[in-house]
Design a protein around this motif. Structure first.
Motif, PDB file in Angstrom:
ATOM      1  N   ALA A  88       0.826  -1.210   0.000  1.00 51.17           N
ATOM      2  CA  ALA A  88       0.000   0.000   0.000  1.00 51.17           C
ATOM      3  C   ALA A  88       0.860   1.260   0.000  1.00 51.17           C
ATOM      4  N   TRP A  89       0.453   2.239  -0.758  1.00 55.73           N
ATOM      5  CA  TRP A  89       1.090   3.542  -0.900  1.00 55.73           C
ATOM      6  C   TRP A  89       2.469   3.487  -1.540  1.00 55.73           C
ATOM      7  N   GLU A  90       2.747   2.398  -2.240  1.00 53.58           N
ATOM      8  CA  GLU A  90       3.994   2.352  -3.006  1.00 53.58           C
ATOM      9  C   GLU A  90       3.954   3.483  -4.029  1.00 53.58           C
ATOM     10  N   ALA A  91       5.109   4.089  -4.279  1.00 55.48           N
ATOM     11  CA  ALA A  91       5.157   5.260  -5.148  1.00 55.48           C
ATOM     12  C   ALA A  91       6.154   5.101  -6.281  1.00 55.48           C
ATOM     13  N   LEU A  92       5.799   5.685  -7.396  1.00 50.96           N
ATOM     14  CA  LEU A  92       6.681   5.811  -8.546  1.00 50.96           C
ATOM     15  C   LEU A  92       7.030   7.289  -8.645  1.00 50.96           C
ATOM     16  N   ASP A  93       8.310   7.622  -8.478  1.00 48.20           N
ATOM     17  CA  ASP A  93       8.734   9.016  -8.591  1.00 48.20           C
ATOM     18  C   ASP A  93       8.700   9.425 -10.059  1.00 48.20           C
ATOM     19  N   ILE A  94       7.995  10.507 -10.343  1.00 42.47           N
ATOM     20  CA  ILE A  94       7.877  10.985 -11.717  1.00 42.47           C
ATOM     21  C   ILE A  94       8.800  12.166 -11.955  1.00 42.47           C
ATOM     22  N   ALA A  95       8.764  13.146 -11.055  1.00 37.78           N
ATOM     23  CA  ALA A  95       9.589  14.344 -11.255  1.00 37.78           C
ATOM     24  C   ALA A  95       9.841  15.034  -9.922  1.00 37.78           C
ATOM     25  N   LEU A 133       3.382   9.025  -8.380  1.00 33.80           N
ATOM     26  CA  LEU A 133       2.205   8.205  -8.622  1.00 33.80           C
ATOM     27  C   LEU A 133       2.163   7.149  -7.532  1.00 33.80           C
ATOM     28  N   HIS A 134       1.043   7.077  -6.809  1.00 31.52           N
ATOM     29  CA  HIS A 134       0.883   6.100  -5.736  1.00 31.52           C
ATOM     30  C   HIS A 134      -0.142   5.048  -6.135  1.00 31.52           C
ATOM     31  N   TRP A 135       0.123   3.823  -5.740  1.00 32.96           N
ATOM     32  CA  TRP A 135      -0.839   2.726  -5.841  1.00 32.96           C
ATOM     33  C   TRP A 135      -1.178   2.322  -4.415  1.00 32.96           C
ATOM     34  N   THR A 136      -2.467   2.121  -4.129  1.00 34.03           N
ATOM     35  CA  THR A 136      -2.838   1.680  -2.789  1.00 34.03           C
ATOM     36  C   THR A 136      -4.183   0.978  -2.792  1.00 34.03           C
ATOM     37  N   LEU A 160      -6.503   9.332 -10.086  1.00 33.47           N
ATOM     38  CA  LEU A 160      -6.419   8.958 -11.496  1.00 33.47           C
ATOM     39  C   LEU A 160      -7.280   7.747 -11.812  1.00 33.47           C
ATOM     40  N   ASP A 161      -7.386   6.847 -10.840  1.00 31.34           N
ATOM     41  CA  ASP A 161      -8.124   5.604 -11.054  1.00 31.34           C
ATOM     42  C   ASP A 161      -8.668   5.144  -9.712  1.00 31.34           C
ATOM     43  N   GLY A 162      -9.928   4.781  -9.646  1.00 29.59           N
ATOM     44  CA  GLY A 162     -10.535   4.300  -8.416  1.00 29.59           C
ATOM     45  C   GLY A 162     -11.298   5.393  -7.697  1.00 29.59           C
ATOM     46  N   GLN A 163     -11.588   5.132  -6.431  1.00 28.63           N
ATOM     47  CA  GLN A 163     -12.317   6.063  -5.583  1.00 28.63           C
ATOM     48  C   GLN A 163     -11.622   6.156  -4.231  1.00 28.63           C
ATOM     49  N   VAL A 164     -11.661   7.342  -3.653  1.00 24.58           N
ATOM     50  CA  VAL A 164     -11.023   7.591  -2.360  1.00 24.58           C
ATOM     51  C   VAL A 164     -11.969   8.409  -1.494  1.00 24.58           C
ATOM     52  N   GLN A 165     -12.161   7.978  -0.269  1.00 24.91           N
ATOM     53  CA  GLN A 165     -12.889   8.777   0.715  1.00 24.91           C
ATOM     54  C   GLN A 165     -11.832   9.588   1.464  1.00 24.91           C
ATOM     55  N   HIS A 210      -8.735   7.264   2.378  1.00 24.45           N
ATOM     56  CA  HIS A 210      -9.216   5.885   2.496  1.00 24.45           C
ATOM     57  C   HIS A 210      -9.675   5.422   1.114  1.00 24.45           C
ATOM     58  N   PRO A 211      -8.838   4.672   0.391  1.00 23.24           N
ATOM     59  CA  PRO A 211      -9.281   4.180  -0.911  1.00 23.24           C
ATOM     60  C   PRO A 211     -10.427   3.191  -0.749  1.00 23.24           C
ATOM     61  N   GLN A 212     -11.313   3.175  -1.721  1.00 22.63           N
ATOM     62  CA  GLN A 212     -12.424   2.227  -1.759  1.00 22.63           C
ATOM     63  C   GLN A 212     -12.045   1.170  -2.788  1.00 22.63           C
ATOM     64  N   GLY A 213     -11.271   0.174  -2.364  1.00 23.90           N
ATOM     65  CA  GLY A 213     -10.675  -0.779  -3.302  1.00 23.90           C
ATOM     66  C   GLY A 213      -9.325  -0.242  -3.746  1.00 23.90           C
ATOM     67  N   VAL A 214      -8.909  -0.611  -4.928  1.00 24.09           N
ATOM     68  CA  VAL A 214      -7.614  -0.174  -5.470  1.00 24.09           C
ATOM     69  C   VAL A 214      -7.745   1.231  -6.050  1.00 24.09           C
ATOM     70  N   ALA A 215      -6.737   2.076  -5.784  1.00 29.43           N
ATOM     71  CA  ALA A 215      -6.719   3.429  -6.341  1.00 29.43           C
ATOM     72  C   ALA A 215      -5.305   3.784  -6.777  1.00 29.43           C
TER      73      ALA A 215
END
Length: 103
Positions: free
Chosen positions: A14-21, A30-33, A51-56, A87-92
């Motif tokens: 969770a919250w792994e990040a890809l450094d863009i700039a 960019l975070h995936w969680t 960018l993708d998914g839903q977050v509360q 709080h992501p609702q599933g994958v975001a």
């Protein structure tokens, strides 16, 4: 030059990040969680783009807790000192722009 296909980015935790700039101390990551973060206050301002998914998104203003549903394409701006937690609702997948070293 790089092209990033955000929907293809998947983290191993969770919250792994890809450094863009990093532009003069402002980072874009960019975070995936699939798990909530934790309540925190950034050192400065933060722009949080779903960018993708839903977050509360939960945040506190003047000691009062609020929440907002963020869908794909929605942007949350946290001014300096805004306590918040996502709080992501599933994958975001989330694009975060903030000062280098912020939480």
């Amino acid at each position: 030059m790089k092209i990033i296909r955000s929907k293809e980015f998947t983290g191993s935790r969770a919250w792994e990040a890809l450094d863009i700039a990093n532009m003069n101390g402002i980072t874009t990551r960019l975070h995936w969680t699939d798990q909530p973060y934790r309540w925190h206050i950034n050192d400065g301002q933060e722009v949080f783009v779903v960018l993708d998914g839903q977050v509360q998104m939960h945040y506190r203003e003047n000691g009062i807790e609020h929440s907002a549903q963020l869908n794909s394409g929605d942007i949350f701006y946290a001014g300096a000192g805004t306590e918040h937690v996502a709080h992501p609702q599933g994958v975001a997948r989330i694009l975060v722009v903030e000062s280098e070293g912020s939480e």
